[in-house]
Design a protein around this motif. Sequence first.
Motif, PDB file in Angstrom:
ATOM      1  N   PHE A   1       0.795  -1.220   0.000  1.00 28.79           N
ATOM      2  CA  PHE A   1       0.000   0.000   0.000  1.00 28.79           C
ATOM      3  C   PHE A   1       0.831   1.275   0.000  1.00 28.79           C
ATOM      4  O   PHE A   1       0.295   2.345  -0.250  1.00 28.79           O
ATOM      5  CB  PHE A   1      -0.940   0.024   1.217  1.00 28.79           C
ATOM      6  N   HIS A   2       2.109   1.156   0.309  1.00 32.12           N
ATOM      7  CA  HIS A   2       2.959   2.341   0.417  1.00 32.12           C
ATOM      8  C   HIS A   2       4.140   2.238  -0.535  1.00 32.12           C
ATOM      9  O   HIS A   2       4.691   1.151  -0.726  1.00 32.12           O
ATOM     10  CB  HIS A   2       3.492   2.510   1.855  1.00 32.12           C
ATOM     11  N   GLU A   3       4.515   3.368  -1.084  1.00 29.22           N
ATOM     12  CA  GLU A   3       5.726   3.461  -1.907  1.00 29.22           C
ATOM     13  C   GLU A   3       6.681   4.402  -1.181  1.00 29.22           C
ATOM     14  O   GLU A   3       6.392   5.593  -1.022  1.00 29.22           O
ATOM     15  CB  GLU A   3       5.370   4.012  -3.290  1.00 29.22           C
ATOM     16  N   ALA A   4       7.798   3.842  -0.727  1.00 26.35           N
ATOM     17  CA  ALA A   4       8.769   4.645   0.030  1.00 26.35           C
ATOM     18  C   ALA A   4       9.600   5.457  -0.958  1.00 26.35           C
ATOM     19  O   ALA A   4      10.245   4.914  -1.843  1.00 26.35           O
ATOM     20  CB  ALA A   4       9.668   3.747   0.858  1.00 26.35           C
ATOM     21  N   VAL A   5       9.561   6.782  -0.789  1.00 22.16           N
ATOM     22  CA  VAL A   5      10.377   7.644  -1.640  1.00 22.16           C
ATOM     23  C   VAL A   5      11.656   8.060  -0.920  1.00 22.16           C
ATOM     24  O   VAL A   5      12.615   8.483  -1.557  1.00 22.16           O
ATOM     25  CB  VAL A   5       9.596   8.893  -2.104  1.00 22.16           C
TER      26      VAL A   5
ATOM     27  N   GLN B   1       5.937  10.461   7.109  1.00 22.93           N
ATOM     28  CA  GLN B   1       5.211  11.549   6.464  1.00 22.93           C
ATOM     29  C   GLN B   1       4.618  11.039   5.148  1.00 22.93           C
ATOM     30  O   GLN B   1       5.262  10.326   4.393  1.00 22.93           O
ATOM     31  CB  GLN B   1       6.156  12.724   6.178  1.00 22.93           C
ATOM     32  N   VAL B   2       3.361  11.427   4.890  1.00 24.30           N
ATOM     33  CA  VAL B   2       2.703  11.077   3.630  1.00 24.30           C
ATOM     34  C   VAL B   2       2.908  12.216   2.650  1.00 24.30           C
ATOM     35  O   VAL B   2       2.538  13.355   2.923  1.00 24.30           O
ATOM     36  CB  VAL B   2       1.183  10.836   3.837  1.00 24.30           C
ATOM     37  N   ILE B   3       3.531  11.902   1.513  1.00 25.46           N
ATOM     38  CA  ILE B   3       3.756  12.918   0.486  1.00 25.46           C
ATOM     39  C   ILE B   3       2.555  12.983  -0.461  1.00 25.46           C
ATOM     40  O   ILE B   3       2.129  14.063  -0.853  1.00 25.46           O
ATOM     41  CB  ILE B   3       5.058  12.603  -0.296  1.00 25.46           C
ATOM     42  N   GLN B   4       2.024  11.818  -0.798  1.00 24.42           N
ATOM     43  CA  GLN B   4       0.850  11.757  -1.673  1.00 24.42           C
ATOM     44  C   GLN B   4      -0.008  10.584  -1.210  1.00 24.42           C
ATOM     45  O   GLN B   4       0.491   9.468  -1.051  1.00 24.42           O
ATOM     46  CB  GLN B   4       1.301  11.555  -3.126  1.00 24.42           C
ATOM     47  N   SER B   5      -1.288  10.842  -0.994  1.00 26.42           N
ATOM     48  CA  SER B   5      -2.191   9.797  -0.505  1.00 26.42           C
ATOM     49  C   SER B   5      -2.351   8.680  -1.537  1.00 26.42           C
ATOM     50  O   SER B   5      -2.233   8.898  -2.737  1.00 26.42           O
ATOM     51  CB  SER B   5      -3.571  10.370  -0.202  1.00 26.42           C
TER      52      SER B   5
ATOM     53  N   GLY C   1     -12.527  -0.535  -3.835  1.00 26.64           N
ATOM     54  CA  GLY C   1     -12.852  -1.860  -3.306  1.00 26.64           C
ATOM     55  C   GLY C   1     -11.592  -2.473  -2.721  1.00 26.64           C
ATOM     56  O   GLY C   1     -10.939  -1.893  -1.870  1.00 26.64           O
ATOM     57  N   GLU C   2     -11.203  -3.652  -3.224  1.00 22.20           N
ATOM     58  CA  GLU C   2      -9.988  -4.323  -2.753  1.00 22.20           C
ATOM     59  C   GLU C   2      -8.775  -3.989  -3.617  1.00 22.20           C
ATOM     60  O   GLU C   2      -7.666  -4.397  -3.315  1.00 22.20           O
ATOM     61  CB  GLU C   2     -10.206  -5.840  -2.754  1.00 22.20           C
ATOM     62  N   THR C   3      -8.980  -3.257  -4.699  1.00 27.49           N
ATOM     63  CA  THR C   3      -7.907  -2.963  -5.642  1.00 27.49           C
ATOM     64  C   THR C   3      -7.242  -1.640  -5.306  1.00 27.49           C
ATOM     65  O   THR C   3      -7.917  -0.618  -5.134  1.00 27.49           O
ATOM     66  CB  THR C   3      -8.473  -2.889  -7.079  1.00 27.49           C
ATOM     67  N   THR C   4      -5.927  -1.662  -5.228  1.00 28.16           N
ATOM     68  CA  THR C   4      -5.171  -0.437  -4.987  1.00 28.16           C
ATOM     69  C   THR C   4      -4.987   0.273  -6.324  1.00 28.16           C
ATOM     70  O   THR C   4      -4.368  -0.260  -7.242  1.00 28.16           O
ATOM     71  CB  THR C   4      -3.794  -0.743  -4.365  1.00 28.16           C
ATOM     72  N   ILE C   5      -5.527   1.491  -6.410  1.00 30.27           N
ATOM     73  CA  ILE C   5      -5.405   2.276  -7.636  1.00 30.27           C
ATOM     74  C   ILE C   5      -4.034   2.939  -7.689  1.00 30.27           C
ATOM     75  O   ILE C   5      -3.376   2.937  -8.717  1.00 30.27           O
ATOM     76  CB  ILE C   5      -6.504   3.364  -7.705  1.00 30.27           C
ATOM     77  N   ARG C   6      -3.625   3.480  -6.553  1.00 30.08           N
ATOM     78  CA  ARG C   6      -2.313   4.121  -6.467  1.00 30.08           C
ATOM     79  C   ARG C   6      -1.800   3.974  -5.045  1.00 30.08           C
ATOM     80  O   ARG C   6      -2.509   4.260  -4.088  1.00 30.08           O
ATOM     81  CB  ARG C   6      -2.440   5.608  -6.815  1.00 30.08           C
ATOM     82  N   PRO C   7      -0.563   3.482  -4.883  1.00 26.15           N
ATOM     83  CA  PRO C   7      -0.021   3.391  -3.527  1.00 26.15           C
ATOM     84  C   PRO C   7       0.307   4.788  -2.983  1.00 26.15           C
ATOM     85  O   PRO C   7       0.538   5.722  -3.747  1.00 26.15           O
ATOM     86  CB  PRO C   7       1.254   2.556  -3.706  1.00 26.15           C
ATOM     87  N   ALA C   8       0.309   4.898  -1.669  1.00 23.69           N
ATOM     88  CA  ALA C   8       0.648   6.175  -1.039  1.00 23.69           C
ATOM     89  C   ALA C   8       2.162   6.363  -1.090  1.00 23.69           C
ATOM     90  O   ALA C   8       2.925   5.447  -0.794  1.00 23.69           O
ATOM     91  CB  ALA C   8       0.157   6.186   0.403  1.00 23.69           C
TER      92      ALA C   8
END
Length: 195
Positions: A152-156, A171-175, A180-187
């Motif tokens: 669910f997360h992309e570490a930058v 810190q969250v840079i981009q939400s 549903g159960e599909t991740t559209i974009r990781p945070a």
Amino acid sequence: MENNPQNPEEEITPVEETEGEDIAHLAEQLADVEIPEAEPTVEQRLEALEQENAQLHDDLARARADLYNLDQQYNNYVRRSKADQTNAKAAGKAEVIEALLPVLDDIEAARAAGELESGPFAAIATKFEQLLENRYQFARFGTNGDTFDPQFHEAVMATPSSEVEVETVQQVIQSGYQLGETTIRPAKVIVANPQ
């Protein structure tokens, strides 16, 4: 009254039989005559009917097998069509949500800046997000302090920290967004690693 032929020269003369007469012409005439075949016996008719019955049973079994196979193919087609329809709907929803991600990011940035605390635009933004959430099971995720999860997360960026015992979102840079159960974009996040 006398019975006179019309042409006296054409008198009928009796045919005289001769002993050595050729009967070949009779054989030719009899060759064209069909001689009826002998009636089949009851046993022959019974055997023929049993063979015909066995052939009909075989044909019926093949027809039933063909019908069963055709029915299975149809059922599989219907099942695949329903699954394809569901997948197409989900893909269509995901495509629309992906197109709206910049708008949703702008709404979140405006809310974080305090520009959407009240007023008509705040009401419209809230209504829009609720509609996506209720109708399409759309959800925003990623908050400071969450346990880092690579699904669910992309570490930058990552920084060492003595304050955490497990990898934690600092810190969250981009939400991130889920449908549903599909991740559209990781945070996109900055991760605090334990020392």
